[in-house]
Write a protein that holds these residues in place. Structure first.
Motif, PDB file in Angstrom:
ATOM      1  N   MET A 177      -8.596   0.032  10.311  1.00 35.31           N
ATOM      2  CA  MET A 177      -6.724  -0.938   9.160  1.00 35.31           C
ATOM      3  C   MET A 177      -6.758  -0.645   8.395  1.00 35.31           C
ATOM      4  SD  MET A 177      -8.917  -3.920  10.876  1.00 35.31           S
ATOM      5  CE  MET A 177      -7.602  -5.644  10.394  1.00 35.31           C
ATOM      6  N   VAL A 178      -8.495  -0.146   7.062  1.00 35.61           N
ATOM      7  CA  VAL A 178      -7.524   0.266   5.712  1.00 35.61           C
ATOM      8  C   VAL A 178      -6.793   1.107   5.532  1.00 35.61           C
ATOM      9  CG1 VAL A 178      -8.094   0.797   3.160  1.00 35.61           C
ATOM     10  CG2 VAL A 178      -9.657  -0.779   4.583  1.00 35.61           C
ATOM     11  N   ALA A 179      -7.386   2.146   6.557  1.00 35.66           N
ATOM     12  CA  ALA A 179      -5.858   3.544   6.661  1.00 35.66           C
ATOM     13  C   ALA A 179      -4.666   3.187   7.212  1.00 35.66           C
ATOM     14  CB  ALA A 179      -6.866   4.914   7.679  1.00 35.66           C
ATOM     15  N   SER A 180      -4.464   2.279   8.420  1.00 31.54           N
ATOM     16  CA  SER A 180      -3.221   2.423   8.751  1.00 31.54           C
ATOM     17  C   SER A 180      -2.422   1.424   8.106  1.00 31.54           C
ATOM     18  CB  SER A 180      -3.276   1.401  10.011  1.00 31.54           C
ATOM     19  OG  SER A 180      -2.146   1.375  10.769  1.00 31.54           O
ATOM     20  N   PHE A 181      -3.173   0.357   7.144  1.00 36.35           N
ATOM     21  CA  PHE A 181      -1.843  -0.547   6.857  1.00 36.35           C
ATOM     22  C   PHE A 181      -2.188   0.242   5.179  1.00 36.35           C
ATOM     23  CE2 PHE A 181      -4.348  -4.031   9.363  1.00 36.35           C
ATOM     24  CZ  PHE A 181      -3.236  -3.951  10.310  1.00 36.35           C
ATOM     25  N   PRO A 242      -2.502  -7.022   6.477  1.00 43.53           N
ATOM     26  CA  PRO A 242      -2.026  -6.297   6.078  1.00 43.53           C
ATOM     27  C   PRO A 242      -1.886  -6.505   4.663  1.00 43.53           C
ATOM     28  CG  PRO A 242      -0.778  -7.192   7.761  1.00 43.53           C
ATOM     29  CD  PRO A 242      -2.024  -7.730   8.065  1.00 43.53           C
ATOM     30  N   LEU A 243      -1.222  -7.139   4.275  1.00 40.48           N
ATOM     31  CA  LEU A 243      -0.523  -7.974   2.945  1.00 40.48           C
ATOM     32  C   LEU A 243      -1.779  -7.568   2.204  1.00 40.48           C
ATOM     33  CD1 LEU A 243       1.933  -8.487   1.393  1.00 40.48           C
ATOM     34  CD2 LEU A 243       1.066 -11.105   1.642  1.00 40.48           C
ATOM     35  N   SER A 244      -3.177  -7.664   2.218  1.00 43.44           N
ATOM     36  CA  SER A 244      -4.129  -7.355   1.350  1.00 43.44           C
ATOM     37  C   SER A 244      -4.372  -5.789   0.945  1.00 43.44           C
ATOM     38  CB  SER A 244      -5.202  -8.233   2.101  1.00 43.44           C
ATOM     39  OG  SER A 244      -5.377  -9.363   2.075  1.00 43.44           O
ATOM     40  N   ILE A 245      -4.660  -5.689   3.006  1.00 39.64           N
ATOM     41  CA  ILE A 245      -4.953  -3.478   2.017  1.00 39.64           C
ATOM     42  C   ILE A 245      -3.851  -3.256   1.773  1.00 39.64           C
ATOM     43  CG2 ILE A 245      -5.205  -1.903   3.708  1.00 39.64           C
ATOM     44  CD1 ILE A 245      -6.466  -4.051   5.201  1.00 39.64           C
ATOM     45  N   ALA A 246      -2.527  -3.830   2.146  1.00 35.47           N
ATOM     46  CA  ALA A 246      -1.756  -2.771   1.491  1.00 35.47           C
ATOM     47  C   ALA A 246      -1.383  -2.579   0.204  1.00 35.47           C
ATOM     48  CB  ALA A 246       0.292  -2.694   2.257  1.00 35.47           C
ATOM     49  N   LEU A 247      -1.584  -4.302  -0.302  1.00 35.11           N
ATOM     50  CA  LEU A 247      -1.509  -4.380  -2.342  1.00 35.11           C
ATOM     51  C   LEU A 247      -3.233  -4.270  -2.995  1.00 35.11           C
ATOM     52  CD1 LEU A 247      -0.017  -8.053  -1.959  1.00 35.11           C
ATOM     53  CD2 LEU A 247       0.782  -5.746  -2.434  1.00 35.11           C
ATOM     54  N   GLY A 248      -3.889  -3.429  -2.309  1.00 31.09           N
ATOM     55  CA  GLY A 248      -5.385  -2.939  -2.625  1.00 31.09           C
ATOM     56  C   GLY A 248      -6.032  -3.698  -2.944  1.00 31.09           C
TER      57      GLY A 248
END
Length: 251
Positions: A177-181, A242-248
């Motif tokens: 999930m981390v890698a994808s998002f 996805p938003l939490s992961i994309a924003l770091g």
């Protein structure tokens, strides 16, 4: 309607026809709507449960095991050792696939019948507001969601590139999930798809209420709230990941 004292000469010359306007369908429309309602509610329940399970992304590790990975292992080992590993999971997948096929077939069948019935005389602007927009766009939002489901399976279930990240590893749900998002285009696609899901699911639940014959005023008021509340919860919960992961915020 039976024509009394019909002009047989007019019938012969094609000015009047005794034939029905359209052939009687193999499956009645009410049956297709019932199948659509049942399969739609199955998907509604599935996306809610799926969202709750995926929110384990935010939970702390348990004895050194990542919570969402532990959840994924639970799904694969359900029923063991009585049933073979992943057998229960595959039963769920087959049921969902059958429901998907029936739902998609019903959507196109009803759309086709609606077009034939209307002919060239299309009624517009009968109902205003959001309800009118979601009603007119149900087929379009359904197609978008079908494409999203295909991408989602290739991305986080099967790990097929380029849908999935190059580092995909089966069973490593958190890392996948981390890698994808972490890829902004993928994260944005998931976010847009969840907004589309809200529109489709909210109107779909309300249609199911009508098609299943729920007519009581009190129940319809309650289910109207449910029709918007549940899809809203699913949308917010699924967008947060996805938003939490994309924003770091999660890495």
């Amino acid at each position: 309607m039976t024509v009394k004292n019909a002009d047989r000469d007019a019938i012969v010359h094609g000015k009047i026809t005794e034939k029905p306007l359209r052939e009687r369908p193999s499956y009645p429309t009410w049956a297709i709507k019932l199948v659509m309602a049942v399969t739609g509610l199955i998907f509604g329940l599935y996306v809610l449960v799926h969202m709750v399970g995926n929110l384990k992304l935010y939970m702390p590790d348990h004895d050194g095991i990542i919570a969402i990975n532990e959840y994924g292992e639970f799904l694969r080992s359900m029923g063991a050792p009585i049933f073979p590993r992943e057998s229960i999971l595959w039963i769920f997948r087959i049921v969902l696939l059958a429901a998907l096929v029936l739902h998609v077939h019903g959507a196109f069948a009803l759309s086709g019948r609606s077009g034939v019935s209307r002919g060239k005389f299309k009624r517009t602007n009968l109902v205003g507001g959001m309800n009118s927009f979601t009603s007119r766009s149900m087929l379009i939002t359904g197609i978008v969601l079908l494409l999203f489901v295909i991408f989602h399976v290739l991305d986080l279930t099967m790990g097929v590139t380029p849908a999935a990240a190059d580092s995909f590893a089966h069973g490593e749900i958190y890392a996948n999930m981390v890698a994808s998002f972490s890829r902004w285009p993928v994260a944005l696609f998931y976010i847009v798809a969840m907004v589309v899901l809200f529109l489709h699911l909210s109107h779909g639940i309300w249609l199911a209420v009508s098609d299943l014959g729920i007519t009581g005023k009190r129940w319809r008021k309650i289910l109207l709230v449910v029709a918007y509340l549940v899809p809203a919860i699913v949308m917010i919960g699924n967008i947060s990941m996805p938003l939490s992961i994309a924003l770091g915020w999660i890495s």
